[in-house]
Design a protein around this motif. Sequence first.
Motif, short mmCIF file in Angstrom:
data_model
loop_
_atom_site.label_atom_id
_atom_site.label_comp_id
_atom_site.label_asym_id
_atom_site.label_seq_id
_atom_site.Cartn_x
_atom_site.Cartn_y
_atom_site.Cartn_z
N LEU A 154 54.57 52.79 89.06
CA LEU A 154 53.18 53.18 88.81
C LEU A 154 53.10 54.49 88.03
CD1 LEU A 154 51.58 52.30 92.27
CD2 LEU A 154 51.40 51.03 90.13
N LEU A 155 53.98 55.45 88.39
CA LEU A 155 53.98 56.73 87.70
C LEU A 155 54.38 56.57 86.24
CD1 LEU A 155 53.68 59.78 87.73
CD2 LEU A 155 56.04 59.95 88.54
N GLN A 156 55.42 55.78 85.99
CA GLN A 156 55.87 55.58 84.61
C GLN A 156 54.82 54.83 83.80
OE1 GLN A 156 59.63 53.60 84.82
NE2 GLN A 156 60.70 55.34 85.78
N GLN A 157 54.18 53.87 84.46
CA GLN A 157 53.12 53.12 83.75
C GLN A 157 51.97 54.05 83.34
OE1 GLN A 157 51.61 49.82 85.94
NE2 GLN A 157 49.91 49.48 84.56
N HIS A 158 51.63 54.97 84.26
CA HIS A 158 50.56 55.93 83.93
C HIS A 158 50.97 56.81 82.76
CE1 HIS A 158 47.28 58.73 84.45
NE2 HIS A 158 48.17 59.71 84.49
N GLN A 159 52.23 57.29 82.79
CA GLN A 159 52.71 58.14 81.70
C GLN A 159 52.72 57.38 80.38
OE1 GLN A 159 56.50 59.39 83.18
NE2 GLN A 159 55.66 61.07 84.45
N GLU A 160 53.14 56.11 80.44
CA GLU A 160 53.19 55.31 79.20
C GLU A 160 51.79 55.10 78.63
OE1 GLU A 160 54.98 53.14 76.14
OE2 GLU A 160 55.80 54.48 77.66
N GLU A 161 50.84 54.82 79.51
CA GLU A 161 49.47 54.63 79.03
C GLU A 161 48.91 55.91 78.43
OE1 GLU A 161 48.02 51.25 82.27
OE2 GLU A 161 47.41 53.34 82.47
N GLU A 162 49.25 57.06 79.04
CA GLU A 162 48.77 58.33 78.51
C GLU A 162 49.35 58.58 77.13
OE1 GLU A 162 46.50 60.02 79.93
OE2 GLU A 162 46.47 61.70 78.55
N ARG A 163 50.65 58.25 76.96
CA ARG A 163 51.29 58.44 75.67
C ARG A 163 50.66 57.53 74.61
NH1 ARG A 163 55.18 56.20 72.69
NH2 ARG A 163 55.52 54.57 74.22
N MET A 164 50.34 56.27 75.00
CA MET A 164 49.72 55.35 74.05
C MET A 164 48.33 55.82 73.63
SD MET A 164 51.66 52.82 73.24
CE MET A 164 50.43 51.72 72.59
N ARG A 165 47.61 56.32 74.59
CA ARG A 165 46.28 56.82 74.22
C ARG A 165 46.37 57.98 73.25
NH1 ARG A 165 44.91 55.63 79.74
NH2 ARG A 165 45.48 57.73 80.38
N LYS A 166 47.34 58.87 73.47
CA LYS A 166 47.49 59.99 72.54
C LYS A 166 47.88 59.50 71.16
CE LYS A 166 48.73 63.49 76.01
NZ LYS A 166 49.78 64.42 76.48
N GLN A 167 48.81 58.52 71.10
CA GLN A 167 49.21 58.00 69.79
C GLN A 167 48.03 57.34 69.08
OE1 GLN A 167 52.48 55.37 70.50
NE2 GLN A 167 53.99 57.01 70.82
N GLN A 168 47.27 56.56 69.83
CA GLN A 168 46.11 55.91 69.20
C GLN A 168 45.10 56.94 68.73
OE1 GLN A 168 44.69 53.25 72.17
NE2 GLN A 168 46.44 51.87 72.08
N HIS A 169 44.91 58.01 69.56
CA HIS A 169 43.96 59.05 69.15
C HIS A 169 44.44 59.74 67.88
CE1 HIS A 169 40.88 62.06 69.53
NE2 HIS A 169 41.79 63.01 69.50
#
Length: 524
Positions: free
Chosen positions: A498-513
């Motif tokens: 769950l922690l890694q999934q949250h980190q991955e989603e945060e990284r994807m959002r930053k890349q998309q932004h």
Amino acid sequence: LQGMVGGAGAPSTPARTTKWLSDDELKRAVNLQLDEVEPFRKLFEQCAGVGQPVLHGTAAVAFFSRSGLPKDVLKRVWETSDRERKGHLTRSEFVLAARLVALAQVGMRATVEQLMAYKQTFPVPKFELPENIYTDDFDITEAEKAIKHEYDANTGEWRRTLINVIIERAPFAEGAMRSAFHMRDLTASGEESHFVAKMAKAGATQAVQYFDDVKMQTEARKWAGEFNAKGVPKRVDFISAYVMELADRPNRPICGVERFVPGEYVKYNNNWNWSDERRNTPQAFSHFTWEASGHTLLVCDIQGVADMYTDPQIHSIDNKGYGQGNLGLRGITTFVDSHTCNHICRFLKLPAKRSKQQHQQGTIVQIPQAMPNNANGTRAGGGGTVQINNQIQKVRLELQGQFDQRIQRMEAQAAHILQQKLQAQRESLARHGNEEKMAIEHDRRVLEMERKRLEEERAKWLQEERRKLAAQMDVKYEAERLRLSREAMGEVLLEDRLLQQHQEEERMRKQQHQAHQQQQQQQQ
């Protein structure tokens, strides 16, 4: 009176001793026609009495007060018409006074100069009010010319009319973008003449938005008629509205106008997923428009006084027109999913809808079930793939929404530029003649080329974004699949996943932004 027609002899009046209008000047100013002689004779006898040669001041005050004009205007009319300050009007002077009253009633200044410059058919003076009815300070001399632009929802065409209006100088209400002014339409009377003019503050609203708003409200009113035709318990309607161009003001500003409706203003739903379930009729009306239009549009953002609505928003399936508030299929789907049918919907036999919002609680993570005693490790519940698909769909919707909003802004800017250019060209054409038409046609071709270029840029940008999104999703999907495989083998605890999934989603959002910002910079 007959002496004032054409070039006949002058009317019989006492000799002039002061420097007021001469008989010839009076005749030219009044310009009485043959077919007007008898109506003015009857009007004079109605005022002064049958057989009376003059109209005395007392009777004139009582009669002219029935015109509805302010006292200061009537005073100027009397001073102009009573040429020798004798305290009464001859028949010819009475005609002059009536002419001046008629000018003031249509919003023009009651002066001899204005009368002599008037080239159209003279308006007929109206003396319809009871005596001494005038009690307020409503000054009709503050009237100004305006062009009323009305939309016909049946033909899809705009028509315009020249009117005279009076707009109060101070607003009675203000918002973040517009100010509301009380307005009188001099072509109507009584309560039918009371309107509200909504004027944009400096740079807050583009002119094209007023036309979009009026078009939406007019089309919503058509749907209200179809809704009422079903025999619903409570009838609904939308306030009639139009766009007004203030022709007498510098730069001919644009504003929105709708009829003034007194009462408490209430909002019943918005253009997304909120609605006041205490009222059934507004919610059923929005649902009705979706079904009655054959699933092509939905009228929402219902608000107003009781069931007299105003300022609606229309979502269309093709996401075209209806201003920046048109959220297209996303707005329609979100609104329908949040709607729960009531007894009005059932009365109309609309397809049953029940709100899904109470079940939407964000992303659901499935907890692994307990394993049999002969099994070891942690088993994934199989929700990883579903979760990835949901994330892909969510990202696609967000990108599509951003893209749609950007295109709407570009189209609105292009329409605003086009309107400004066409307005400038119309003014230039009036001064310089036909040779300006070629320049207008050239500008139109340039604008058309610009529109095509923007369309090509939009298609290229969308294709590139889709390619990037597909690549990102492939990488993420493969990584998630490998991680879930390792998790199934007992190598990763559920909390770490769950922690890694949250980190991955945060990284994807930053890349998309970051990708979105870079795209904006490139387009700018």
